[in-house]
Design a protein around this motif. Structure first.
Motif, mmCIF file in Angstrom:
data_model
loop_
_atom_site.group_PDB
_atom_site.id
_atom_site.type_symbol
_atom_site.label_atom_id
_atom_site.label_comp_id
_atom_site.label_asym_id
_atom_site.label_seq_id
_atom_site.Cartn_x
_atom_site.Cartn_y
_atom_site.Cartn_z
ATOM 1 N N MET A 176 45.073 39.319 -17.246
ATOM 2 C CA MET A 176 43.949 38.408 -17.167
ATOM 3 C C MET A 176 42.682 39.129 -17.600
ATOM 4 N N THR A 177 42.025 38.641 -18.664
ATOM 5 C CA THR A 177 40.837 39.318 -19.187
ATOM 6 C C THR A 177 39.544 38.650 -18.723
ATOM 7 N N GLU A 178 39.604 37.908 -17.620
ATOM 8 C CA GLU A 178 38.437 37.247 -17.067
ATOM 9 C C GLU A 178 38.396 37.507 -15.561
ATOM 10 N N PRO A 179 37.311 37.149 -14.887
ATOM 11 C CA PRO A 179 37.227 37.433 -13.446
ATOM 12 C C PRO A 179 38.240 36.640 -12.642
ATOM 13 N N ALA A 180 38.467 37.091 -11.437
ATOM 14 C CA ALA A 180 39.436 36.429 -10.562
ATOM 15 C C ALA A 180 39.016 34.992 -10.246
ATOM 16 N N LEU A 181 37.713 34.727 -10.201
ATOM 17 C CA LEU A 181 37.234 33.370 -9.923
ATOM 18 C C LEU A 181 37.713 32.399 -10.996
ATOM 19 N N VAL A 182 37.638 32.806 -12.248
ATOM 20 C CA VAL A 182 38.113 31.954 -13.351
ATOM 21 C C VAL A 182 39.614 31.734 -13.232
ATOM 22 N N PHE A 183 40.341 32.807 -12.950
ATOM 23 C CA PHE A 183 41.793 32.694 -12.824
ATOM 24 C C PHE A 183 42.174 31.709 -11.724
ATOM 25 N N THR A 184 41.549 31.828 -10.562
ATOM 26 C CA THR A 184 41.973 30.988 -9.428
ATOM 27 C C THR A 184 41.623 29.520 -9.645
ATOM 28 N N LEU A 185 40.546 29.230 -10.361
ATOM 29 C CA LEU A 185 40.209 27.835 -10.662
ATOM 30 C C LEU A 185 41.252 27.221 -11.597
ATOM 31 N N TYR A 186 41.635 27.965 -12.626
ATOM 32 C CA TYR A 186 42.689 27.482 -13.528
ATOM 33 C C TYR A 186 44.024 27.384 -12.781
ATOM 34 N N TYR A 187 44.288 28.369 -11.952
ATOM 35 C CA TYR A 187 45.569 28.428 -11.249
ATOM 36 C C TYR A 187 45.725 27.260 -10.276
ATOM 37 N N HIS A 188 44.609 26.777 -9.734
ATOM 38 C CA HIS A 188 44.654 25.691 -8.752
ATOM 39 C C HIS A 188 44.205 24.357 -9.362
ATOM 40 N N LEU A 189 44.588 24.130 -10.606
ATOM 41 C CA LEU A 189 44.282 22.852 -11.254
ATOM 42 C C LEU A 189 44.840 21.667 -10.462
ATOM 43 N N ASP A 190 45.981 21.891 -9.798
ATOM 44 C CA ASP A 190 46.581 20.797 -9.026
ATOM 45 C C ASP A 190 45.652 20.340 -7.905
ATOM 46 N N LEU A 191 44.967 21.291 -7.258
ATOM 47 C CA LEU A 191 44.030 20.927 -6.194
ATOM 48 C C LEU A 191 42.807 20.205 -6.753
ATOM 49 N N LEU A 192 42.338 20.656 -7.910
ATOM 50 C CA LEU A 192 41.188 20.007 -8.534
ATOM 51 C C LEU A 192 41.530 18.571 -8.938
ATOM 52 N N ARG A 193 42.746 18.369 -9.448
ATOM 53 C CA ARG A 193 43.193 17.015 -9.803
ATOM 54 C C ARG A 193 43.299 16.135 -8.550
ATOM 55 N N LYS A 194 43.933 16.692 -7.523
ATOM 56 C CA LYS A 194 44.178 15.944 -6.288
ATOM 57 C C LYS A 194 42.880 15.475 -5.639
ATOM 58 N N ASN A 195 41.836 16.300 -5.754
ATOM 59 C CA ASN A 195 40.564 15.980 -5.108
ATOM 60 C C ASN A 195 39.564 15.302 -6.044
ATOM 61 N N GLY A 196 40.028 14.965 -7.251
ATOM 62 C CA GLY A 196 39.182 14.198 -8.160
ATOM 63 C C GLY A 196 38.118 14.981 -8.892
ATOM 64 N N HIS A 197 38.298 16.297 -9.034
ATOM 65 C CA HIS A 197 37.323 17.120 -9.736
ATOM 66 C C HIS A 197 37.785 17.533 -11.131
ATOM 67 N N PHE A 198 38.945 17.038 -11.568
ATOM 68 C CA PHE A 198 39.439 17.390 -12.899
ATOM 69 C C PHE A 198 40.386 16.307 -13.397
ATOM 70 N N ALA A 199 40.316 16.046 -14.715
ATOM 71 C CA ALA A 199 41.215 15.100 -15.389
ATOM 72 C C ALA A 199 41.121 13.698 -14.793
ATOM 73 N N CYS A 200 39.901 13.274 -14.456
ATOM 74 C CA CYS A 200 39.669 11.929 -13.926
ATOM 75 C C CYS A 200 38.578 11.254 -14.751
ATOM 76 N N GLN A 201 38.661 9.955 -14.902
ATOM 77 C CA GLN A 201 37.625 9.230 -15.625
ATOM 78 C C GLN A 201 36.300 9.249 -14.860
ATOM 79 N N ASP A 202 36.379 9.130 -13.553
ATOM 80 C CA ASP A 202 35.186 9.200 -12.709
ATOM 81 C C ASP A 202 35.246 10.493 -11.894
ATOM 82 N N THR A 203 35.009 11.602 -12.571
ATOM 83 C CA THR A 203 35.107 12.909 -11.930
ATOM 84 C C THR A 203 34.032 13.063 -10.858
#
Length: 322
Positions: A19-46
């Motif tokens: 991983m050539t970026e900080p751990a914060l970037v990695f964990t946000l990408y790694y937890h895309l499922d949580l971001l989707r579930k809570n409406g913060h990613f891949a939603c029309q009304d984010t």
């Protein structure tokens, strides 16, 4: 964008991710499922409310996530590359990250509970701020002579790689600037940052640039544009206090820019940032000592990897003879 690379031989092709970026970037990408579930990613009304459910991340605003996570259309090629990269990351036995435990302690600690995650940064050659080895394929120029004749300068790196325009600068700009500044097509960034005349660094907040600036003890003036730069800016400005924003307004004016440059580089106003970045550099240096966290993590990774390879070799050997 996250860079996940498989390394070593074909026998352990799926073992290690880098991983050539900080751990914060990695964990946000790694937890895309949580971001989707809570409406913060891949939603029309984010949702625009504060994100407080990612393990190891106290809070983060949606505007501070990587630019690809702020987009509603996730069908682009870049999105598919990210999705595939982090699907591979979930299958990796080890993840190496170019960061330092003490700088991202909560995030890294949470990741270590989920996987074999090793912070081994900063990944720079020993003494790289004093002995310059140019590695770019671009033709590089030196600005040392100009810097030697100036007492305090703001280094800036415009990330313009190519353009159909012969000259992107406004008409009359070069003449107005005169000898108060120096414009160069390309130069070795570390050599500039390490020069004693440099007192600040205007940057888009690429991760390597941030680490280089810390190593050279140069506070940052942040102007993120794409990808992880927004998230990196949060670390610089809000978490570590080693820099400030170029502007806190959507409309950037010359008065606002001048104010923030003077704030960053002023003898009194900039003192807190210089102290903070000196402390950050000491953290990086300590991590690379024999008893430092990055050195210990690298040693542990080598031990764990060796044990994993030996275990797999025995299985392959048994299968061959059977």
């Amino acid at each position: 964008m996250a860079a996940l690379l498989h390394v070593f031989s074909a026998h352990v092709e799926e073992v290690v991710g880098k991983m050539t970026e900080p751990a914060l970037v990695f964990t946000l990408y790694y937890h895309l499922d949580l971001l989707r579930k809570n409406g913060h990613f891949a939603c029309q009304d984010t949702k625009k409310d504060t994100i407080d459910y990612i393990p190891g991340v106290r809070t983060i605003e949606p505007k501070d996530m990587m630019s690809y996570l702020q987009e509603t259309d996730t069908s682009s090629v870049c999105h598919q590359i990210i999705f595939n990269a982090f699907q591979d990351a979930r299958g990796a036995d080890f993840i190496l990250c170019n960061s330092v435990e003490e700088l991202e302690s909560e995030t890294i600690s949470a990741l270590c509970e989920e996987m074999s995650f090793f912070a081994v940064g900063p990944i720079f050659p020993s003494g790289f701020t004093k002995s310059f080895v140019h590695t770019s394929l671009w033709s590089e120029s030196s600005c040392n002579q100009w810097l030697n004749n100036n007492q305090l300068c703001l280094g800036a790196r415009p990330d313009i790689v190519s353009s159909v325009d012969a000259d992107l600068l406004p008409v009359g700009y070069r003449e107005e600037v005169g000898d108060r500044g120096m414009l160069m097509p390309w130069c070795y960034q570390v050599e500039v940052l390490a020069h004693p005349a440099i007192g600040g660094f205007l940057t888009h907040c690429g991760w390597n640039s941030i680490l280089e600036s810390i190593c050279c003890k140069i506070p940052l003036l942040c102007f993120p544009l794409l990808t992880d730069q927004f998230t990196n800016r949060k670390l610089v400005v809000e978490d570590w206090n080693i820099g400030i924003n170029l502007s806190n307004e959507m409309l950037i004016t010359k008065e606002n820019v001048s104010l923030n440059i003077n704030r960053l580089m002023g003898e009194k106003s900039g003192d807190e940032y210089r102290k903070a970045i000196s402390q950050a550099r000491q953290i990086l240096e300590n991590a690379l000592t024999q008893k430092g966290t990055s050195e210990k993590n690298l040693d542990q990774f080598i031990k764990d990897l060796t044990a994993r390879i030996q275990g797999r070799a025995k299985i392959i050997h048994i299968e061959i003879f059977l």
